[in-house]
Design an enzyme around this catalytic site. Sequence first.
Site, short mmCIF file in Angstrom:
data_model
loop_
_atom_site.label_atom_id
_atom_site.label_comp_id
_atom_site.label_asym_id
_atom_site.label_seq_id
_atom_site.Cartn_x
_atom_site.Cartn_y
_atom_site.Cartn_z
N HIS A 11 -6.78 -4.85 10.43
CA HIS A 11 -6.59 -4.59 9.00
C HIS A 11 -5.31 -5.24 8.47
CE1 HIS A 11 -4.12 -0.57 9.46
NE2 HIS A 11 -3.38 -1.61 9.66
N ASP B 230 0.82 -1.21 0.00
CA ASP B 230 0.00 0.00 0.00
C ASP B 230 0.86 1.26 0.00
OD1 ASP B 230 0.99 -0.26 2.59
OD2 ASP B 230 -0.95 -0.69 3.48
N GLU C 144 -9.54 -2.02 5.73
CA GLU C 144 -10.07 -1.74 7.07
C GLU C 144 -11.35 -2.56 7.28
OE1 GLU C 144 -8.27 -0.09 8.95
OE2 GLU C 144 -7.42 1.68 8.04
N ASN D 259 -6.82 -2.97 14.62
CA ASN D 259 -8.24 -3.25 14.31
C ASN D 259 -8.39 -4.45 13.37
OD1 ASN D 259 -7.29 -2.25 11.92
ND2 ASN D 259 -8.84 -0.66 11.67
P1 PGA Z 1 2.66 -1.92 12.82
O1 PGA Z 1 1.53 -1.87 11.71
O2 PGA Z 1 3.67 -2.92 12.37
O3 PGA Z 1 3.21 -0.52 12.81
O4 PGA Z 1 2.00 -2.29 14.09
C1 PGA Z 1 0.92 -3.04 11.29
C2 PGA Z 1 -0.22 -2.67 10.41
O5 PGA Z 1 -0.89 -1.66 10.68
O6 PGA Z 1 -0.50 -3.41 9.44
#
Ligand code: PGA
Length: 238
Positions: free
Chosen positions: A136, A67, A141, A134
């Site tokens: 995702h 992304d 999302e 959450n």
């Molecule tokens: P993080 O992000 O490794 O910074 O916890 C993971 C994500 O949001 O996919």
Amino acid sequence: MKKIVLETYEDVCRAAADIFSEQLRQKPDSVLGLATGSTPIGLYAELVRRYEAGDVDFSKARSFNLDEYYPISKSNPQSYFYFMRKHLFDKVNLRHFCLPDGEAADAQAECKRYDTEIAAAGGIDLMLLGIGLNGHIGFNEPASSYPVGTHLAVLSESTISANSRFFALGEAQPVTALTMGIGGILRSKKIVFVISGKSKADITKKLFDDAIHMDVPGSFVLLHPDVTVLLDREASGG
Ligand code: PGA
């Protein structure tokens, strides 16, 4: 699904680096799916270390990131393009790397172009994923339905708040992004999840309760036949 609980974050990074190194040894022209966020940073540092030691070679490989914020310029230090250069691309001999283009004039056309380019490369051999607080994956999302392919996504409040730690007070924070869809992720031949820290223990528990939860996009990945989940003790809740 193979779930491997390791003691520390460093152990998770080393185990993930083993999987990437082995992939490149077996298939030097592998197509890698890459991710941003805090969790992959240690993995990229370990891959850089192994590259410098002559133990891993990216020269024939290609990569596609999950992304990118949209719109955003590549020179913006908040862009994932910038992040990837800083942590990996500028430090190893990977020359063919792609991210969704945050500077594209037409988001829809860019999403289509990205999926076409992944397909033309033969699809992703090994996809790296983190999980959001959450649930995702990429910027897919929690929702009641999910686009299959790469698409323009609106970030959830939870993600905006979780990512605000990377932004200075008053700095503009993007609220939209281009992301591979769950279908695109599931088309990868192999998937490796890296999960670390006690803040992830709740979502990790839900991810592994043997159900597909509509509100946990990451749970769809458990339908894939070749998933390895590497998590540290804290994320495992143990
Ligand atoms: P993080 O992000 O490794 O910074 O916890 C993971 C994500 O949001 O996919």
